[in-house]
Write an enzyme that holds these catalytic residues in place. Structure first.
Site, PDB file in Angstrom:
ATOM      1  N   ASN A   9      38.439  55.793   5.997  1.00 15.76           N
ATOM      2  CA  ASN A   9      39.786  56.248   5.667  1.00 15.76           C
ATOM      3  C   ASN A   9      40.709  55.705   6.755  1.00 15.76           C
ATOM      4  OD1 ASN A   9      42.149  57.549   5.144  1.00 15.76           O
ATOM      5  ND2 ASN A   9      41.383  59.634   5.441  1.00 15.76           N
ATOM      6  N   LYS A  11      43.792  55.825   6.900  1.00 17.43           N
ATOM      7  CA  LYS A  11      45.020  56.632   7.063  1.00 17.43           C
ATOM      8  C   LYS A  11      46.233  55.699   7.132  1.00 17.43           C
ATOM      9  CE  LYS A  11      42.239  60.310   8.967  1.00 17.43           C
ATOM     10  NZ  LYS A  11      42.098  61.447   9.881  1.00 17.43           N
TER      11      LYS A  11
HETATM   12  P1  13P Z   1      38.373  61.069  12.339  1.00 23.55           P
HETATM   13  O1  13P Z   1      37.099  60.308  12.047  1.00 23.55           O
HETATM   14  O2  13P Z   1      39.399  60.268  13.055  1.00 23.55           O
HETATM   15  O3  13P Z   1      38.084  62.393  12.992  1.00 23.55           O
HETATM   16  O4  13P Z   1      39.023  61.404  10.911  1.00 23.55           O
HETATM   17  C1  13P Z   1      38.243  61.986   9.946  1.00 23.55           C
HETATM   18  C2  13P Z   1      38.979  61.968   8.669  1.00 23.55           C
HETATM   19  O5  13P Z   1      39.965  62.652   8.501  1.00 23.55           O
HETATM   20  C3  13P Z   1      38.477  61.080   7.608  1.00 23.55           C
HETATM   21  O6  13P Z   1      39.079  61.347   6.395  1.00 23.55           O
END
Ligand code: 13P
Length: 257
Positions: A9, A11
């Site tokens: 992900n 983001k």
């Molecule tokens: P992190 O791996 O940065 O903690 O994020 C997890 C997440 O939200 C994946 O969707």
């Protein structure tokens, strides 16, 4: 045996050029191993929506799958800023992350809206990755399971017994996301087991055996092996550590022991 799903992900990270460079590096790592990995591993990249065309091109000819981070439940209409399943599918998108905790907590998504998105994804033959997970306060109050069960039941309301097999549940405790504090394999294993039980109660044994339940929250090359070695943890949803080709490739190669 359920294959492991390892999902990146991204983001809100990367420009198109950065994404192309990242994927070239990742493919250099993973393409030579694809036939070995393919046996029990699916790898998914979920970039920001605007990068989907570029990522789709950059993934051509690879075994890496393409996912979206969110979508609207309607197919089209007056929903400024939104995107729909019929817009995603022509780019080869196969999965969509829904109800991520950042969507719930920063953008106010409700269980009801998330449920509509899950049903829309299934209608369009996209695999919904339904995210559930408790906040730190809920965790400290001992309410993790209760919160997860409610999100799960609301999020999957109305999903048929044929469709349940295509749903992926991602357990992402909010206190573990981006904090460097992952749930222990035991903590995650307990919740995953409970999620599988609920699926069994509602949709039957076969659905529960086939359902994939993955873990997210500070997954790293260092902790992934012990997490995915738990029988109920069917893979990982990775944020921060998915932004570097070497660390994500190592997570993809997780050793299940
Ligand atoms: P992190 O791996 O940065 O903690 O994020 C997890 C997440 O939200 C994946 O969707």
């Amino acid at each position: 045996m359920r294959s492991k799903l390892v999902a990146a992900n991204w983001k809100m990270n990367f420009t198109a050029n950065e994404a192309r460079a990242m994927l070239a590096a990742l493919r250099a790592e993973l393409d030579p191993e694809s036939s070995t990995l393919a046996k029990d591993r699916e790898v998914l990249i979920a970039p920001p929506a605007v990068l989907i065309p570029a990522v789709s091109q950059a993934l051509a000819g690879s075994s890496l799958l393409l996912g979206a981070q969110n979508m609207h439940f309607e197919d089209k209409g007056a929903f400024t800023g939104e995107i729909s399943a019929p817009m995603l599918k022509p780019f080869g998108v196969t999965h969509v992350i829904l109800g991520h905790s950042e969507r719930r907590h920063i953008f106010g998504e409700t269980d009801e809206a998330i449920n509509k998105k899950v049903l829309a994804a299934l209608r369009h033959r996209l695999v919904p990755i339904l995210c559930v997970g408790e906040t730190l306060m809920q965790h400290d109050a001992g309410n993790a399971l209760e919160v997860v069960v409610k999100q799960l039941e609301n999020g999957l309301d109305g999903v048929s017994s044929e469709d349940i097999e295509r749903v992926v549940v991602a357990y992402e405790p909010v206190w573990a996301i981006g904090t460097g504090k992952n749930a222990t394999p035991e903590q995650a294993g307990t919740i995953h087991g409970a999620v599988r039980e609920i699926i069994e109660q509602r949709w039957g044994r076969e659905a529960a055996v086939k359902a994939r339940i993955i873990y997210g929250g500070s997954v790293t090359p260092e902790n992934v092996d012990s997490l995915v070695s738990r029988p109920d943890i069917d893979g990982a949803l990775v944020g921060g550590a998915s932004l570097r080709a070497d660390s994500f490739a190592r997570i993809v190669r997780a050793r299940v022991g």
